[in-house]
Design a protein around this motif. Structure first.
Motif, PDB file in Angstrom:
ATOM      1  N   ARG A   1       0.309   8.585   2.022  1.00  0.00           N
ATOM      2  CA  ARG A   1       0.818   9.704   2.819  1.00  0.00           C
ATOM      3  C   ARG A   1       1.479   9.229   4.107  1.00  0.00           C
ATOM      4  NH1 ARG A   1      -2.905  13.843   4.752  1.00  0.00           N
ATOM      5  NH2 ARG A   1      -0.945  14.887   5.255  1.00  0.00           N
ATOM      6  N   ARG A   2       0.744   8.477   4.926  1.00  0.00           N
ATOM      7  CA  ARG A   2       1.316   7.990   6.168  1.00  0.00           C
ATOM      8  C   ARG A   2       0.451   6.864   6.736  1.00  0.00           C
ATOM      9  NH1 ARG A   2      -0.035  11.243  11.551  1.00  0.00           N
ATOM     10  NH2 ARG A   2      -2.178  11.899  11.173  1.00  0.00           N
ATOM     11  N   THR A   3       1.027   6.121   7.673  1.00  0.00           N
ATOM     12  CA  THR A   3       0.325   5.043   8.361  1.00  0.00           C
ATOM     13  C   THR A   3       0.475   5.275   9.860  1.00  0.00           C
ATOM     14  OG1 THR A   3       0.876   3.498   6.577  1.00  0.00           O
ATOM     15  CG2 THR A   3       0.158   2.541   8.679  1.00  0.00           C
TER      16      THR A   3
ATOM     17  N   GLU B   1      -3.349   6.551   5.378  1.00  0.00           N
ATOM     18  CA  GLU B   1      -3.815   7.743   4.673  1.00  0.00           C
ATOM     19  C   GLU B   1      -3.187   7.841   3.287  1.00  0.00           C
ATOM     20  OE1 GLU B   1      -3.171  11.370   6.752  1.00  0.00           O
ATOM     21  OE2 GLU B   1      -4.740  11.004   8.238  1.00  0.00           O
ATOM     22  N   PHE B   2      -4.011   8.302   2.333  1.00  0.00           N
ATOM     23  CA  PHE B   2      -3.555   8.546   0.968  1.00  0.00           C
ATOM     24  C   PHE B   2      -3.844  10.002   0.607  1.00  0.00           C
ATOM     25  CE2 PHE B   2      -4.792   4.120   1.457  1.00  0.00           C
ATOM     26  CZ  PHE B   2      -3.687   3.444   0.978  1.00  0.00           C
ATOM     27  N   GLU B   3      -3.293  10.449  -0.492  1.00  0.00           N
ATOM     28  CA  GLU B   3      -3.544  11.811  -0.955  1.00  0.00           C
ATOM     29  C   GLU B   3      -5.023  11.979  -1.315  1.00  0.00           C
ATOM     30  OE1 GLU B   3      -1.482  14.188  -0.849  1.00  0.00           O
ATOM     31  OE2 GLU B   3       0.460  13.179  -0.570  1.00  0.00           O
ATOM     32  N   GLU B   4      -5.445  13.247  -1.407  1.00  0.00           N
ATOM     33  CA  GLU B   4      -6.806  13.623  -1.808  1.00  0.00           C
ATOM     34  C   GLU B   4      -7.863  13.023  -0.886  1.00  0.00           C
ATOM     35  OE1 GLU B   4      -7.680  13.529  -6.024  1.00  0.00           O
ATOM     36  OE2 GLU B   4      -5.544  13.301  -6.474  1.00  0.00           O
ATOM     37  N   GLY B   5      -7.527  12.884   0.396  1.00  0.00           N
ATOM     38  CA  GLY B   5      -8.513  12.445   1.375  1.00  0.00           C
ATOM     39  C   GLY B   5      -8.768  10.955   1.436  1.00  0.00           C
ATOM     40  N   GLY B   6      -8.014  10.169   0.695  1.00  0.00           N
ATOM     41  CA  GLY B   6      -8.226   8.726   0.722  1.00  0.00           C
ATOM     42  C   GLY B   6      -7.702   8.101   2.006  1.00  0.00           C
TER      43      GLY B   6
ATOM     44  N   ALA C   1       0.831  -1.207   0.000  1.00  0.00           N
ATOM     45  CA  ALA C   1       0.000   0.000   0.000  1.00  0.00           C
ATOM     46  C   ALA C   1       0.863   1.252   0.000  1.00  0.00           C
ATOM     47  CB  ALA C   1      -0.923  -0.003   1.225  1.00  0.00           C
ATOM     48  N   VAL C   2       1.964   1.227   0.745  1.00  0.00           N
ATOM     49  CA  VAL C   2       2.875   2.376   0.774  1.00  0.00           C
ATOM     50  C   VAL C   2       3.479   2.607  -0.601  1.00  0.00           C
ATOM     51  CG1 VAL C   2       5.048   3.233   1.721  1.00  0.00           C
ATOM     52  CG2 VAL C   2       3.388   2.103   3.221  1.00  0.00           C
TER      53      VAL C   2
END
Length: 352
Positions: A259-261, A277-282, A248-249
């Protein structure tokens, strides 16, 4: 808004949830002796877990029988214990031979009426005496070798007490704190160089990482860490061997970069929330219950009770599936090292 690509299959999302929870665990290890490296090839398997369970239940007869059948699994667990394992092994071996050699010497005299004379080996004219003495010594060595699994088992039983002793040991002039600080800095540096576990270490880096984890675990300053107030808080993952989490990273979520875990843990309230967490609120978010183990102060249990995934503006609930346990190898006010039931390791730093 609807995604232009299908959402990932449910098993993959479930795997990501498990990964974000808290390492699968085992103090796994590879090559240098007494290291703490977790790799699938040498992680603690079901046989090792069973052996540890026998030790906890004090079922010594079954413990000795399994240790005799699988001495390599016991040796691997001793190596995983790092400095504490080395000290325990040395103590057991010195004690064993301090008893075995005099007993053998006296037993020979009681059965033959003669005292052993090792100086015969230095004499050149008594060939028969030399042969007899060498044969006796060889038989004695073979006898001692058959007891090697028992000695390993004794080492494994002694190791937890040695770990507690080392964890509570205060070194003169603050050397314990200085040593921990140096080891934590090296672990963070190596973790960053591997992108948190996405990129494999080379041989030299892996050896340094193994040694640093083993030494740091032996210097754990927090007794019964799963029951400690330090366990609660927000923790950000900086390195793990969890392959699904590293996927996933590396790949993100349907085009959204990672983005971060992190985890938010509240032991008194019994809650554990895992977030990727992913970019654009994912995000992928998994909630679970958490509770310290009743018998082992370093272990805790968790069970998922909620799960959701969000891609851009589309959020979907998912069925929470899974439960397990983790154990804390090291815990202070800024760093946590953890292993779980599958043998993976997690290194996390406190946020805020």
């Amino acid at each position: 808004a609807k995604p232009t690509e299908p959402l990932p299959p449910m098993p993959a999302l479930t795997f990501f949830a498990v990964a974000a929870t808290a390492i699968r665990g085992g103090i796994g290890v590879r090559a240098p002796a007494l290291s703490l490296r977790a790799t699938p090839a040498v992680s603690m398997g079901e046989a090792d877990a069973s052996l540890m369970e026998l030790a906890r239940r004090r079922d010594f007869q079954s413990f000795v029988a399994q240790a005799r059948d699988e001495p390599s699994s016991v040796l691997q667990l001793v190596k995983d214990a790092g400095v504490a394992g080395a000290i325990s092994y040395t103590a057991v071996e010195l004690t064993f031979f301090a008893v075995a050699l005099p007993v053998g010497y006296v037993a020979w005299h009681a059965s033959t009426g003669e005292w052993l004379q090792p100086l015969l080996l230095l004499r050149g004219d008594d060939v028969e005496g030399k042969a007899r003495l060498l044969g006796l010594l060889l038989s004695y060595v073979v006898l001692l070798k058959t007891l090697f699994p028992v000695r390993l088992g004794s080492t494994l039983l002694l190791t937890p007490y040695t770990q507690r002793l080392l964890g509570g040991l205060t070194l003169p002039s603050g050397r314990g704190a200085a040593a921990r600080g140096s080891l934590k800095a090296e672990i963070r540096s190596l973790a960053a160089s591997s992108r948190g576990g996405v990129l494999p270490f080379d041989a030299a880096q892996q050896q340094r990482f193994d040694a640093a984890l083993a030494e740091l675990s032996a210097l754990n300053p927090t007794p019964e860490p799963a029951r400690s107030p330090l366990f609660s808080g927000t923790w950000e993952c900086v390195w793990t061997t969890e392959s699904e989490l590293n996927f996933a990273v590396d790949k993100g979520l349907l085009g959204l970069p990672w983005r971060r875990t992190y985890q938010t843990i509240d032991v008194p309230r019994g809650t554990l929330t895992n977030v990727i967490e992913f970019e654009e609120g994912g995000f992928l978010r998994v909630g679970s219950t958490i509770s310290p183990d009743a018998e082992r102060g370093e272990r805790f249990s968790f069970s998922f009770d909620s799960c959701a995934v969000r891609w851009r503006s589309l959020e979907l609930p998912l069925p929470p599936v899974g439960r397990g346990w983790g154990e804390l190898l090291y815990l202070d006010d800024e760093l946590r090292v953890q292993r779980d039931v599958r043998g993976d390791l997690l290194v996390a730093t406190r946020v805020g």
